[in-house]
Design an enzyme around this catalytic site. Sequence first.
Site, PDB file in Angstrom:
ATOM      1  CG  HIS A 118      56.955  -1.401 -27.591  1.00 52.84           C
ATOM      2  ND1 HIS A 118      57.823  -1.572 -26.639  1.00 52.84           N
ATOM      3  CD2 HIS A 118      57.541  -0.594 -28.496  1.00 52.84           C
ATOM      4  CE1 HIS A 118      58.854  -0.973 -26.868  1.00 52.84           C
ATOM      5  NE2 HIS A 118      58.842  -0.344 -28.055  1.00 52.84           N
ATOM      6  CD  GLU A 119      56.374   0.615 -31.706  1.00 49.42           C
ATOM      7  OE1 GLU A 119      56.399   1.690 -31.729  1.00 49.42           O
ATOM      8  OE2 GLU A 119      57.443  -0.371 -31.743  1.00 49.42           O
ATOM      9  CG  HIS A 157      57.026   4.261 -28.550  1.00 50.74           C
ATOM     10  ND1 HIS A 157      58.036   4.893 -27.822  1.00 50.74           N
ATOM     11  CD2 HIS A 157      57.655   3.486 -29.054  1.00 50.74           C
ATOM     12  CE1 HIS A 157      59.261   4.026 -27.606  1.00 50.74           C
ATOM     13  NE2 HIS A 157      59.058   2.934 -28.275  1.00 50.74           N
ATOM     14  CG  HIS A 196      56.295   9.870 -24.417  1.00 54.31           C
ATOM     15  ND1 HIS A 196      57.261   9.296 -24.216  1.00 54.31           N
ATOM     16  CD2 HIS A 196      56.495  10.883 -23.553  1.00 54.31           C
ATOM     17  CE1 HIS A 196      58.321  10.009 -23.549  1.00 54.31           C
ATOM     18  NE2 HIS A 196      57.572  11.038 -22.975  1.00 54.31           N
TER      19      HIS A 196
END
Length: 685
Positions: A476-477, A480, A483
């Site tokens: 998940h992180e 990010h 991105h």
Amino acid sequence: MNNLSSQNIFFEPYSTLHGVVPFNKIKTEDYQPAINEGIRRQNAEIEAIITNPEAPTFANTVLAYEKSGEMLQRVSTVFGNLLSAETNDELQELAKAIMPLMSEHANNISMNEKLFARIKTVYEQRNKEALSAEQQKLLEEVYNGFVRNGANLQGEAKEKYRALSKELSLLTLQFSDNNLKETNSYRMVITDKSQLAGLPESSIEAAEEAAKEAATEGWIFTLQAPSYGPFMMYADNRQLRRELYMAYNTKCTHDNAYNNLEIVKKLVNVRLEIARLLGYDNFAAYNLQERMAQNSDAVYKLLNQLLEAYSPTAKQEYAEVQALARQEQGDGFTLMPWDWAYYSHKLKNKKFNINDEMLRPYFELSKVKEGVFGLATRLYGITFKKNPTIPVYHQDVDAYEVFDKDGKFLAVLYTDFHPRASKRAGAWMTSYKGQWISENSDENSRPHVSIVMNFTKPTAEKPALLTFDEVETFLHEFGHSLHGIFANTTYESLSGTNVYWDFVELPSQIMENFAIEKDFLHTFARHYQTGELIPDELVQRITDSANFNVANACLRQVSFGLLDMGWYTRNTPFDGDVKTYEKKAWEKAQILPVVEEACMSTQFSHIFAGGYSAGYYSYKWAEVLDADAFSLFKQKGIFNQEVADSFRENILSKGGIEHPMTLYKRFRGQEPTIEALLIRNGIRK
């Protein structure tokens, strides 16, 4: 150069590799003078804009404003990030002086009438300049930002806004400090080994290690996730489970210095007052104006759709776990919240013969890291090279140079995996430097991003072995961070994760889908002792159990969304009982029995001290997007280059230069629907 600036690392751009933060040269006493100087410099830059005798243009006003405050951003970014990742009493005390100062400075800029007049002129005459789409977007964002920060307020209202903003920054700081200190102050010390029954060896070893560090006999359990989670899941002693649960779920409600009950009320009321001052009915209306959802009706529509779809299954799940508990404890047994993880785990083990301890040996942290980095290499062709010469802020932190498929430098990535008293709970991605492209040269200034987590620590006997949930959190992180890493826009304020809040979770949540894919797990999941690849039948059990108690997990998130909206759709100030109001706000989504003393609001940093005020629904909103988006990977192959390139090009690299739905449809070819999520979760066949 004066003596102060020659000694203070923040006064000049960093002369380090890639311009990384020289953490090893920063002293606590550097922050205040650097903040003061950063404010002075930005004020001079703003003064130059408003005294420019030329007519306002995009270049001499909007672009000049975008480029102002470089020094202040450098120092405040480091200060703010370390306040979460590597704090101490001195830093927290300093924050009480710095945060209001920063808030006041931001207000001075957003309420500078001459500056706003020039920006407004450019905005009103925007059709007269041949602006690119990205320039138009920046102009729109800057103009709206000023309006939303009180630029149109006059006289008394303007001063009121200043005072409220300052109060808000202090209250959020106090809320976070109290939460961290209350979390760190709790220890459950066990000296009788029989009370450890049921706990896995990894949990016992970690508790023994914690006791040694505290120079205490026995075993110490804390409210940190790697300690709290396994205890609630495995400990046979129900009384101790209840004790730990109550400690966690009554944080910041006690009659001590860390009580957040009054602070919750103040935060809710200050945000309401700010929204009303700016012409909105409530804070949700103000906040949602710049979200994909746009208004609270759309948020409630999503939350209610999920409630309707998942509630019947959630009730069945509870009944099934309760039935197992009654087989062991008798027909009169009522399954309470401190029993949920324990008996759910037993039921999951019974149905699928799978549990965290069975999987941990295959998820040794360094191998998981190789797997996650390798996934990015396979999808996007990028590579990661650890560079021990890059300074870090703690010995647990590693720094990597990231290179694109053509070998060009792409970014710096910091990884910080383990809990410590100086780090707040949870997991997050942040940035130490944003990405931007020079309009006067070919320079593409690359980003420095960081992922921070609180994973199971290594012990004297074993390396760090992760739970499956921790593997998902890593993915998940890392999503990010991609991105941020792939950011490729002209302006820093539109770069990377600077997107609508209910879109920012798509890149992170889409990565979680890979956790149950056999072809991905087979790239790294090997037993840390034998080197054996994770068996196919174990992977199949992971896949089969992926939707175990999925409806309760969904309703938990929905309940947080309802609580958030309950606080921020209020049109009148709140002066009631926080616990009573909380229970009413989320009661529709509660399946487990309600515990009167428990309170989420007093520790709910996301909505009271983070960026998720009137925005917690974003996780479920993005989950609808990620299920829909990943279905394209599933359709064409999870490592499909064409799909990955399209996701990078249309989502990851674009930042906030276009509306999220425009970007999404360009990638997916259609608007998202809830169907893909319901099918993925097995709610709909």
